[in-house]
Design a protein around this motif. Structure first.
Motif: not given
Length: 80
Positions: A18-28
Protein backbone atom coordinates in the motif's frame (compact mmCIF):
# COMPACT_ATOMS: atom_id res chain seq x y z
CA UNK A 1 -7.49 16.46 11.20
CA UNK A 2 -7.25 12.65 11.40
CA UNK A 3 -7.45 10.91 14.75
CA UNK A 4 -4.98 8.25 15.84
CA UNK A 5 -7.80 5.67 15.68
CA UNK A 6 -8.68 6.65 12.12
CA UNK A 7 -5.07 6.43 11.02
CA UNK A 8 -4.63 3.06 12.73
CA UNK A 9 -7.71 1.66 10.98
CA UNK A 10 -6.46 3.07 7.68
CA UNK A 11 -3.01 1.56 8.21
CA UNK A 12 -4.47 -1.83 9.18
CA UNK A 13 -6.54 -2.02 6.00
CA UNK A 14 -3.78 -1.03 3.59
CA UNK A 15 -2.34 -3.92 1.58
CA UNK A 16 1.29 -4.95 2.05
CA UNK A 17 2.36 -2.83 -0.89
CA UNK A 18 0.00 0.00 0.00
CA UNK A 19 2.72 2.49 0.86
CA UNK A 20 4.50 1.84 -2.43
CA UNK A 21 1.21 2.15 -4.30
CA UNK A 22 0.40 5.47 -2.61
CA UNK A 23 3.91 6.70 -3.41
CA UNK A 24 3.66 5.78 -7.08
CA UNK A 25 0.17 7.27 -7.48
CA UNK A 26 0.77 10.53 -5.62
CA UNK A 27 4.49 11.20 -5.88
CA UNK A 28 4.66 11.69 -2.11
CA UNK A 29 7.85 10.33 -0.56
CA UNK A 30 7.83 7.15 1.52
CA UNK A 31 9.17 8.96 4.61
CA UNK A 32 6.25 11.40 4.46
CA UNK A 33 3.76 8.56 4.07
CA UNK A 34 5.35 6.74 7.03
CA UNK A 35 5.14 9.93 9.11
CA UNK A 36 1.44 10.17 8.35
CA UNK A 37 0.89 6.51 9.24
CA UNK A 38 2.73 7.00 12.53
CA UNK A 39 0.48 9.95 13.39
CA UNK A 40 3.16 12.60 12.96
CA UNK A 41 2.20 15.98 11.58
CA UNK A 42 2.66 16.56 7.88
CA UNK A 43 1.26 19.22 5.56
CA UNK A 44 -2.50 19.04 5.40
CA UNK A 45 -2.70 18.76 1.60
CA UNK A 46 -0.28 15.81 1.69
CA UNK A 47 -2.23 14.08 4.45
CA UNK A 48 -5.42 14.49 2.45
CA UNK A 49 -3.80 13.05 -0.69
CA UNK A 50 -2.45 10.05 1.24
CA UNK A 51 -5.82 9.48 2.90
CA UNK A 52 -7.79 9.72 -0.35
CA UNK A 53 -5.46 7.52 -2.39
CA UNK A 54 -5.12 4.97 0.38
CA UNK A 55 -8.87 4.52 0.66
CA UNK A 56 -9.13 4.19 -3.12
CA UNK A 57 -6.51 1.42 -2.99
CA UNK A 58 -8.34 -0.30 -0.13
CA UNK A 59 -11.63 -0.12 -2.04
CA UNK A 60 -10.00 -1.53 -5.20
CA UNK A 61 -8.60 -4.42 -3.17
CA UNK A 62 -12.00 -5.21 -1.68
CA UNK A 63 -13.58 -5.21 -5.14
CA UNK A 64 -10.86 -7.50 -6.51
CA UNK A 65 -11.29 -9.91 -3.58
CA UNK A 66 -15.05 -9.98 -4.10
CA UNK A 67 -14.59 -10.66 -7.81
CA UNK A 68 -12.12 -13.47 -7.12
CA UNK A 69 -14.47 -14.96 -4.56
CA UNK A 70 -17.38 -14.87 -7.03
CA UNK A 71 -15.21 -16.48 -9.69
CA UNK A 72 -14.02 -19.20 -7.31
CA UNK A 73 -17.61 -19.95 -6.27
CA UNK A 74 -18.63 -20.22 -9.94
CA UNK A 75 -15.80 -22.63 -10.65
CA UNK A 76 -16.49 -24.73 -7.56
CA UNK A 77 -20.22 -24.89 -8.22
CA UNK A 78 -19.85 -25.75 -11.89
CA UNK A 79 -20.82 -29.29 -12.76
CA UNK A 80 -18.56 -31.12 -15.17
Amino acid sequence: MFTQEEIKGFKDELPLKGIQMIKSRTGISRPTIYKFLEGEEIRLHLAEKIWKEGWLIIQEMKEKRAELKRHAEEVLNKEY
